[in-house]
Design an enzyme around this catalytic site. Sequence first.
Site, mmCIF file in Angstrom:
data_model
loop_
_atom_site.group_PDB
_atom_site.id
_atom_site.type_symbol
_atom_site.label_atom_id
_atom_site.label_comp_id
_atom_site.label_asym_id
_atom_site.label_seq_id
_atom_site.Cartn_x
_atom_site.Cartn_y
_atom_site.Cartn_z
ATOM 1 N N PRO A 10 0.789 -1.231 0.000
ATOM 2 C CA PRO A 10 0.000 0.000 0.000
ATOM 3 C C PRO A 10 0.825 1.286 0.000
ATOM 4 C CG PRO A 10 -0.145 -1.143 2.108
ATOM 5 C CD PRO A 10 0.515 -2.073 1.147
ATOM 6 N N ASN A 11 0.342 2.214 -0.775
ATOM 7 C CA ASN A 11 0.882 3.585 -0.883
ATOM 8 C C ASN A 11 2.200 3.669 -1.637
ATOM 9 O OD1 ASN A 11 -1.290 4.791 0.645
ATOM 10 N ND2 ASN A 11 -0.411 3.759 2.415
ATOM 11 N N ARG A 18 5.032 10.833 -2.690
ATOM 12 C CA ARG A 18 4.679 10.552 -1.298
ATOM 13 C C ARG A 18 5.867 10.883 -0.389
ATOM 14 N NH1 ARG A 18 4.617 4.464 1.312
ATOM 15 N NH2 ARG A 18 3.892 5.125 3.360
ATOM 16 N N TYR A 23 11.012 9.060 1.257
ATOM 17 C CA TYR A 23 11.059 8.023 0.218
ATOM 18 C C TYR A 23 11.711 8.473 -1.090
ATOM 19 C CZ TYR A 23 7.763 5.782 3.404
ATOM 20 O OH TYR A 23 7.174 5.213 4.518
ATOM 21 N N ASN A 72 8.058 -5.493 -0.487
ATOM 22 C CA ASN A 72 7.890 -4.345 0.399
ATOM 23 C C ASN A 72 6.392 -4.256 0.687
ATOM 24 O OD1 ASN A 72 7.727 -1.979 1.791
ATOM 25 N ND2 ASN A 72 8.967 -0.774 0.354
ATOM 26 N N ALA A 75 2.923 -0.669 5.084
ATOM 27 C CA ALA A 75 2.423 -0.701 6.470
ATOM 28 C C ALA A 75 1.907 -2.080 6.881
ATOM 29 C CB ALA A 75 1.344 0.356 6.647
ATOM 30 N N GLU A 96 12.453 -9.373 2.500
ATOM 31 C CA GLU A 96 11.688 -8.200 2.958
ATOM 32 C C GLU A 96 12.533 -6.947 2.709
ATOM 33 O OE1 GLU A 96 10.617 -8.427 7.119
ATOM 34 O OE2 GLU A 96 10.130 -6.291 7.205
ATOM 35 N N HIS A 98 12.650 -2.539 2.823
ATOM 36 C CA HIS A 98 12.087 -1.230 3.158
ATOM 37 C C HIS A 98 12.998 -0.151 2.616
ATOM 38 C CE1 HIS A 98 9.022 -3.048 5.542
ATOM 39 N NE2 HIS A 98 9.949 -3.811 6.093
ATOM 40 N N ARG A 105 12.545 5.289 12.842
ATOM 41 C CA ARG A 105 11.249 5.964 12.773
ATOM 42 C C ARG A 105 10.389 5.592 13.987
ATOM 43 N NH1 ARG A 105 8.954 5.173 6.903
ATOM 44 N NH2 ARG A 105 7.605 6.874 7.625
HETATM 45 C C1 DQA Z 1 8.093 1.185 4.149
HETATM 46 C C2 DQA Z 1 8.099 1.443 5.671
HETATM 47 C C3 DQA Z 1 6.716 1.221 6.265
HETATM 48 O O1 DQA Z 1 6.748 1.462 7.665
HETATM 49 C C4 DQA Z 1 5.709 2.165 5.638
HETATM 50 O O2 DQA Z 1 4.435 1.916 6.135
HETATM 51 C C5 DQA Z 1 5.735 2.104 4.136
HETATM 52 C C6 DQA Z 1 7.024 2.032 3.464
HETATM 53 C C7 DQA Z 1 9.449 1.527 3.496
HETATM 54 O O3 DQA Z 1 9.666 1.074 2.377
HETATM 55 O O4 DQA Z 1 10.264 2.235 4.088
HETATM 56 O O5 DQA Z 1 4.709 2.203 3.491
HETATM 57 O O6 DQA Z 1 7.823 -0.167 3.925
#
Ligand code: DQA
Length: 140
Positions: A10-11, A18, A23, A72, A75, A96, A98, A105
Amino acid sequence: MKRIQIINGPNLNLLGKREPTVYGNQTFEAYLVELKKKFSEIELVYFQSNNEGDLIDKLQETGFTFDGIVLNAGAYTHTSVAIADAIRSITTPVVEVHISNVFKRESFRHHSFLSEVCKGCIVGFGMDSYRLAVDAILHF
Ligand code: DQA
């Protein structure tokens, strides 16, 4: 030819606009062009969804035939027992990823339901986290 599936949650469709201080400014589509050039000897397949069930469907669909999955989960990393169970259920190794260093954070980002069922984690190298994950899969 090796096949690696990249899955963004998501997102992450909003990368580029964003929270650029967290990011960066690049869209994932633009980054993917670079990544595909760098790894021209393998097949890199990309999927993004904002929906938990779609991410699980993609893990199940590719998780018995692909050589590796770069995930990735956004959240959902911090909330999803269902995605963890999907990773447990498949045979393809999952890395995994990020973009941000989640440990720098908010504390709710410090726990991942996914890390213990993934082959490994790459955290905090910006978009380069994906390149490092693909490299890791190629060196398993
Ligand atoms: C994320 C870190 C997560 O905490 C966050 O909710 C994201 C992006 C990252 O790539 O840093 O959506 O996965």
